[in-house]
Structure formats: structure tokens, C-alpha cells
Design an enzyme around this catalytic site. Sequence first.
Site, mmCIF file in Angstrom:
data_model
loop_
_atom_site.group_PDB
_atom_site.id
_atom_site.type_symbol
_atom_site.label_atom_id
_atom_site.label_comp_id
_atom_site.label_asym_id
_atom_site.label_seq_id
_atom_site.Cartn_x
_atom_site.Cartn_y
_atom_site.Cartn_z
ATOM 1 C CG HIS A 18 3.843 -2.793 10.729
ATOM 2 N ND1 HIS A 18 2.896 -2.002 11.341
ATOM 3 C CD2 HIS A 18 4.214 -2.119 9.620
ATOM 4 C CE1 HIS A 18 2.693 -0.917 10.628
ATOM 5 N NE2 HIS A 18 3.489 -0.954 9.571
ATOM 6 C CG HIS A 61 -0.334 0.030 2.538
ATOM 7 N ND1 HIS A 61 0.453 -1.000 3.031
ATOM 8 C CD2 HIS A 61 -0.374 0.969 3.526
ATOM 9 C CE1 HIS A 61 0.863 -0.699 4.253
ATOM 10 N NE2 HIS A 61 0.380 0.490 4.573
ATOM 11 C CG HIS A 104 -0.056 4.273 4.755
ATOM 12 N ND1 HIS A 104 -0.835 3.558 5.636
ATOM 13 C CD2 HIS A 104 -0.835 5.302 4.320
ATOM 14 C CE1 HIS A 104 -2.035 4.135 5.724
ATOM 15 N NE2 HIS A 104 -2.053 5.185 4.940
ATOM 16 C CG ASP A 145 4.986 2.598 7.356
ATOM 17 O OD1 ASP A 145 4.130 2.957 6.518
ATOM 18 O OD2 ASP A 145 4.709 1.896 8.346
#
Length: 301
Positions: free
Chosen positions: A268, A60, A62, A64
Site C-alpha cells: 500500500h 473498507h 475507499h 482503491d
Amino acid sequence: MELTILGCHSATPRPNARPSSQVLELRGHLFLIDCGEGSQMALRNANVKFSRIKHIFISHLHGDHFYGLPGLISTFQLLGRETELHIYGPKGIKEAILLLLKLGNAWTAFPLIFHELTSEESEILLDDEKVSVQTIPLKHRVYTNGFIFREKIGDRQLNLDAIYNYGIETCDYQNIKNGKNITLPHGEVIANELLSFDPIEPQSYAYCSDTIYFEELASEIKGVRTIYHESTFLQQHTELAEKTMHSTALQAALTAKNAGAEVLIIGHYSSRYSDKNLFLKEAQTVFKNTLLSEDGKRIKF
């Protein structure tokens, strides 16, 4: 199958905590999965040959999970790469990368091929004679996919004792691996089952990136042998997990258990926790065979 964890932390990068990125080696392929900041330095530290990376999967958009990608592409260009590079990710990734290249007047000399994803259903992204890769629709604050990497069933394994006993020539070995019976010079037919063993069970790996916990996910990845699942929070912060659409270590373990996995790898981690072993202890209350991901860690299967 070998997995190298390049980064396994959430949000902002820190000196001892890189954001998400992994390298999966499977049947001759070297897949890069997500590419947070610092990924190319982590690749160098792991002695990964950049030229072997031909497929990059971004879960995705984002930061990070993909802010390291423009820098990596630029480095490929500086190194004189000629081999085409396939990038799989949400719609918008092509625009983001090409805009940076355009502004820097740094177009690549190698073919840069984007596969933009929009489907809410699982779809096959790569399928060759050795492996297949498909998406796992996830539930996050933006459009997000995980990925399942599956090894195809390989050749049958040679029973060398039986082969020597029957005096079978080396030139017939591949036929035996392919499952064929062998006819000896005097006409006797030797069944393949006497000359070989079943193929080694294929490996499979599910990468479950950022997602809120939902029970249907276990069904989507049912039967996968090894699962990586984000575990941003501990169960005591379930309300934060729900608010930010992330999962807890306990929820990751429930998914692995319900999917019938053999191994769970968690990562994560939120920076609010100073001890990653807390995640391990929580997950192992539900799924014993849980491993902690750590930056630079290699795991062979």
C-alpha cells in the site's frame, strides 16, 4: 498456502501500480481480499480461475479497495456463472453494488450473498472443517476491518517406514491419520505415535488493511504466522500517516515483531516514493524477515 499480490499500491491506479487486491489460496479455498480497480485484469494475468472465487472480503469502502468489484461481478455474469458468491464488507456495500446493477439492468443469474459488517469487535465470518476467517477491527477514516485466515489442524502424517515394517494395510491409513491405534491380525495393538508424525503446523495469515498504528493491534493478531500490513509512508512522514490514518513501514514492523509473526509483507505504498526498497530497509531495522509486495508477485508458504 499461496498468496498472489494483484495490486499493492495506494490511492490512484497507474500503469505500473495497481491498488489493493490479493488472492489467498488456503486448503482448497481461493479467497479474494479487497478488489481495487484493475483487479480482474490482474486475476487474468495471474491465470486465476474466476469460478474458484466464492468468497470476497472487502476491508473498507475507499475506492482503491473496492472499485474493481462491480466490474468483476459483471464479468462473472457475462461468463454465465451459476455458483453463489459471498461478499463480506462494511454496511453499505450491498447498496452500492445493487444500485449499479439496478441502473444497468444487469441483475446476476447467480446468488449474490452479502454479509455486511458493523461490529467494532472481532467476529467469525467463515468456519468450516478446513479454515476459519475472522475480522480484525482497524482504525482508519472510515469503518475498516482486516481479516485473519487460519488453517485448521490437519491429519497426522504417515510414518511409512513403520507402517511397512508392521505390515499394515492401506485401508488403515486414514485411521492412522485420524490418530487411531491399529490392532494387528494377531491382536497386537500398535500405538498411533509409532505409526505417524504430528500434523504439519497450520498456516495463518493476517491481512491488515488501512489503519493508523495502534499497539493493541499486535495483541489482536498475536501468534499469526504471516502478516500483511499496510506501509503507506516512511517514518520521515509520520505526521502524514497520522493525519490520513495510515501506517509507516517502521510501524508495520513493530506490529509484526510484537505479534510474534514469522513473516511480514508490506504494501500500500504512497506514490510519493519512487523506490520501494526504502520501505524494506526501514522495516528490516525492526523486523528482519520482511518482504516487499509487488504487483503480480506470488509467495508460497
